[in-house]
Write an enzyme that holds these catalytic residues in place. Structure first.
Site, PDB file in Angstrom:
ATOM      1  N   HIS A   1      -3.650   7.293   2.064  1.00  0.00           N
ATOM      2  CA  HIS A   1      -3.908   5.899   1.587  1.00  0.00           C
ATOM      3  C   HIS A   1      -5.348   5.444   1.967  1.00  0.00           C
ATOM      4  O   HIS A   1      -5.595   5.702   3.172  1.00  0.00           O
ATOM      5  CB  HIS A   1      -2.889   4.732   2.050  1.00  0.00           C
ATOM      6  CG  HIS A   1      -3.256   3.518   1.574  1.00  0.00           C
ATOM      7  ND1 HIS A   1      -3.787   3.196   0.433  1.00  0.00           N
ATOM      8  CD2 HIS A   1      -3.378   2.538   2.596  1.00  0.00           C
ATOM      9  CE1 HIS A   1      -4.001   1.714   0.546  1.00  0.00           C
ATOM     10  NE2 HIS A   1      -3.978   1.365   1.844  1.00  0.00           N
TER      11      HIS A   1
ATOM     12  N   CYS B   1       0.816  -1.230  -0.046  1.00  0.00           N
ATOM     13  CA  CYS B   1      -0.069  -0.065   0.021  1.00  0.00           C
ATOM     14  C   CYS B   1       1.047   1.366  -0.098  1.00  0.00           C
ATOM     15  O   CYS B   1       0.360   2.442  -0.267  1.00  0.00           O
ATOM     16  CB  CYS B   1      -1.062  -0.011   1.293  1.00  0.00           C
ATOM     17  SG  CYS B   1      -2.130  -1.513   1.077  1.00  0.00           S
TER      18      CYS B   1
ATOM     19  N   ASN C   1     -10.406  -0.625  -0.640  1.00  0.00           N
ATOM     20  CA  ASN C   1      -8.684  -0.367  -0.555  1.00  0.00           C
ATOM     21  C   ASN C   1      -8.269  -0.774  -1.831  1.00  0.00           C
ATOM     22  O   ASN C   1      -8.328  -1.993  -2.248  1.00  0.00           O
ATOM     23  CB  ASN C   1      -8.275  -0.998   0.594  1.00  0.00           C
ATOM     24  CG  ASN C   1      -6.929  -1.188   0.784  1.00  0.00           C
ATOM     25  OD1 ASN C   1      -6.289  -0.386  -0.039  1.00  0.00           O
ATOM     26  ND2 ASN C   1      -6.310  -1.668   2.038  1.00  0.00           N
TER      27      ASN C   1
HETATM   28  N1  COA Z   1     -18.778  -9.194   7.824  1.00  0.00           N
HETATM   29  C1  COA Z   1     -19.326  -9.372   8.979  1.00  0.00           C
HETATM   30  N2  COA Z   1     -18.800  -9.754   9.948  1.00  0.00           N
HETATM   31  C2  COA Z   1     -17.197  -9.996  10.211  1.00  0.00           C
HETATM   32  C3  COA Z   1     -16.544  -9.584   8.728  1.00  0.00           C
HETATM   33  C4  COA Z   1     -17.570  -9.271   7.650  1.00  0.00           C
HETATM   34  N3  COA Z   1     -16.887  -8.911   6.549  1.00  0.00           N
HETATM   35  N4  COA Z   1     -15.266  -9.916   9.104  1.00  0.00           N
HETATM   36  C5  COA Z   1     -15.156  -9.915  10.240  1.00  0.00           C
HETATM   37  N5  COA Z   1     -16.319 -10.062  10.977  1.00  0.00           N
HETATM   38  C6  COA Z   1     -16.761 -10.600  12.495  1.00  0.00           C
HETATM   39  C7  COA Z   1     -15.432 -11.141  12.798  1.00  0.00           C
HETATM   40  O1  COA Z   1     -15.461 -12.442  12.637  1.00  0.00           O
HETATM   41  C8  COA Z   1     -15.585 -10.980  14.470  1.00  0.00           C
HETATM   42  O2  COA Z   1     -16.690 -11.768  15.053  1.00  0.00           O
HETATM   43  P1  COA Z   1     -16.550 -12.423  16.516  1.00  0.00           P
HETATM   44  O3  COA Z   1     -16.607 -10.984  17.296  1.00  0.00           O
HETATM   45  O4  COA Z   1     -17.686 -13.143  16.602  1.00  0.00           O
HETATM   46  O5  COA Z   1     -15.178 -13.189  16.201  1.00  0.00           O
HETATM   47  C9  COA Z   1     -16.409  -9.678  14.374  1.00  0.00           C
HETATM   48  O6  COA Z   1     -16.765  -9.513  12.941  1.00  0.00           O
HETATM   49  C10 COA Z   1     -15.614  -8.263  14.756  1.00  0.00           C
HETATM   50  O7  COA Z   1     -14.447  -8.503  14.343  1.00  0.00           O
HETATM   51  P2  COA Z   1     -13.054  -7.341  14.692  1.00  0.00           P
HETATM   52  O8  COA Z   1     -11.833  -8.206  14.272  1.00  0.00           O
HETATM   53  O9  COA Z   1     -13.162  -7.115  16.027  1.00  0.00           O
HETATM   54  O10 COA Z   1     -13.464  -6.145  13.854  1.00  0.00           O
HETATM   55  P3  COA Z   1     -12.673  -4.695  13.856  1.00  0.00           P
HETATM   56  O11 COA Z   1     -13.715  -3.837  14.681  1.00  0.00           O
HETATM   57  O12 COA Z   1     -11.306  -4.853  14.158  1.00  0.00           O
HETATM   58  O13 COA Z   1     -12.711  -4.365  12.331  1.00  0.00           O
HETATM   59  C11 COA Z   1     -11.156  -4.567  10.068  1.00  0.00           C
HETATM   60  C12 COA Z   1     -12.219  -5.309  11.307  1.00  0.00           C
HETATM   61  C13 COA Z   1     -10.654  -5.446   9.380  1.00  0.00           C
HETATM   62  C14 COA Z   1     -12.230  -3.551   9.535  1.00  0.00           C
HETATM   63  C15 COA Z   1     -10.393  -3.557  11.226  1.00  0.00           C
HETATM   64  O14 COA Z   1      -9.621  -4.375  12.108  1.00  0.00           O
HETATM   65  C16 COA Z   1      -9.419  -2.809  10.273  1.00  0.00           C
HETATM   66  O15 COA Z   1      -9.685  -1.812   9.830  1.00  0.00           O
HETATM   67  N6  COA Z   1      -8.091  -3.201  10.322  1.00  0.00           N
HETATM   68  C17 COA Z   1      -7.060  -2.619   9.545  1.00  0.00           C
HETATM   69  C18 COA Z   1      -7.343  -3.057   8.192  1.00  0.00           C
HETATM   70  C19 COA Z   1      -6.598  -2.513   7.022  1.00  0.00           C
HETATM   71  O16 COA Z   1      -6.839  -1.351   6.744  1.00  0.00           O
HETATM   72  N7  COA Z   1      -5.882  -3.238   6.354  1.00  0.00           N
HETATM   73  C20 COA Z   1      -5.004  -2.712   5.288  1.00  0.00           C
HETATM   74  C21 COA Z   1      -3.808  -1.783   5.576  1.00  0.00           C
HETATM   75  S1  COA Z   1      -3.047  -1.161   4.267  1.00  0.00           S
END
Ligand code: COA
Length: 336
Positions: A263, A116, A293
């Site tokens: 980004h 990224c 993204n």
């Molecule tokens: N739809 C529905 N539920 C989903 C899901 C989806 N697409 N993906 C994950 N879940 C669930 C998980 O399984 C979890 O369930 P559980 O509580 O029963 O275990 C729940 O949603 C919460 O997941 P969590 O990981 O706590 O969510 P979060 O608030 O951390 O958000 C991201 C997840 C990925 C959006 C967040 O962590 C994030 O933005 N991370 C950075 C990602 C990023 O920018 N990456 C690229 C960098 S270049």
């Protein structure tokens, strides 16, 4: 122009997304997810997906737009740099395919893999080549075709819903004056976190016969793996740090910057960074809602949209910053 006076500037921009649009509601039909979950966690509403195109094809379309905007053509280009994490093939690089599609004979081309942060790393390479006098006009493209490497089942939902396909391009040339120039591009990486966000297979590690096994496929190792919360935390910290670092390097403050082009990984990351650094949100445009993204393509795509809509004008000070897999992160002030 003597060597020490040469500065590099962006003279044209372009972007391209494939025509197929996939909404969160479309994803609800193929995996256990919801529009509400995706929008609340990331800000994303739709993303574009290829049907039969590859990364070099998207890059080609964005490059044509950038040539038009810089009033030049492919034959005027001395070097092609293509940033991608989703190349058409393992080798050769997609930049070679792009070079051929542009109808060029022997123009040099290189892929740059910094995920990224790939666009800012590429901008840094282009700036150095221009300022050393080695090349006069460089095409820099960020292009990604994520959709073929994503797991569109409930198993892969945490990553698959976040990414889209697209390309953004700029032309970098020598600048006759200081009002338009790419400032120092600050680059960082921290490979100790490589396995927090990666596609492990296919890969050479492990020796003969381990490139891609049936076990790897069964375990889903051919799909991206991400520790979402870990990545989120690091992204917020590193983006703040690099924004401060580039401002200090340039002797500028937040108030001096006309537009922050971050980004587009997750709207919550950028809003948190803006809140912590007291950056007014109206100075942080976003297009993640439409495109998801797009990794290395996201900053040049956003830049092109801002230029074409008139929100970014010549002479504006733009602060660009990115964080991604590696981990890698980077930042720069571009006087547009
Ligand atoms: N739809 C529905 N539920 C989903 C899901 C989806 N697409 N993906 C994950 N879940 C669930 C998980 O399984 C979890 O369930 P559980 O509580 O029963 O275990 C729940 O949603 C919460 O997941 P969590 O990981 O706590 O969510 P979060 O608030 O951390 O958000 C991201 C997840 C990925 C959006 C967040 O962590 C994030 O933005 N991370 C950075 C990602 C990023 O920018 N990456 C690229 C960098 S270049």
């Amino acid at each position: 122009m003597s060597l020490t006076q040469i500065k590099a500037k962006i003279t044209g921009t372009g972007m391209y997304v494939p025509p197929k649009v996939v909404s969160n509601f479309d994803l609800e039909k193929i995996m256990d997810t919801s529009d509400e979950w995706i929008r609340q966690r990331s800000g994303i509403e739709t993303r574009h997906q290829v049907e039969d195109q590859g990364t070099a094809d998207l890059a080609y379309e964005a490059a044509l737009k950038a040539f038009e905007s810089a009033q030049c053509s492919a034959k005027d280009i001395d070097l092609i740099i293509l940033a991608t994490l989703s190349a058409d093939h393992m080798f050769p690089g997609s930049s070679a395919l792009l070079q051929a599609r542009l109808g060029l004979e022997t123009t040099p081309s290189m892929d740059l893999r910094a995920q990224c942060s790939g666009f800012l790393y590429s901008l840094s390479v282009a700036k150095s080549f221009i300022e050393s006098g080695a090349y006069k006009r460089i095409l820099v493209v960020g292009a990604e075709t994520h959709s073929p490497i994503l797991d569109y089942t409930t198993r892969g939902r945490d990553v698959a819903v976040l990414f889209g396909d697209g390309a953004g391009a700029v032309i970098v040339e020598a600048s006759p004056d200081a009002t338009s120039q790419i400032g120092k591009v600050i680059l960082h990486s921290q490979g100790q976190f490589a396995d927090r966000l990666w596609v492990e297979r296919p890969g050479t590690r492990g020796g003969s016969g381990k490139w891609l096994t049936q076990d790897h496929l069964a375990e889903g190792k051919q799909y991206p793996y991400m520790e979402g919360r870990y990545v989120y935390k690091h992204a917020v910290e590193r983006l703040q740090e690099v924004v401060k670092e580039v401002l200090e390097t340039e002797g500028l403050t937040i108030a001096d910057i006309d537009c922050f082009l971050f980004h587009q990984a997750n709207i919550r990351i950028n809003e948190k960074v803006a809140e912590l650094l007291h950056i007014p949100l109206e100075k942080c445009p976003s297009n993640i809602q439409k495109y998801g993204n797009c990794s290395a393509a996201s900053i040049p795509m956003l830049l092109d949209e801002m230029v074409r809509s008139g929100r970014v004008k010549r002479g504006d000070k733009l602060l660009m910053a990115a964080f991604g897999a590696g981990f890698t992160w980077a930042g720069s002030v571009v006087r547009f």
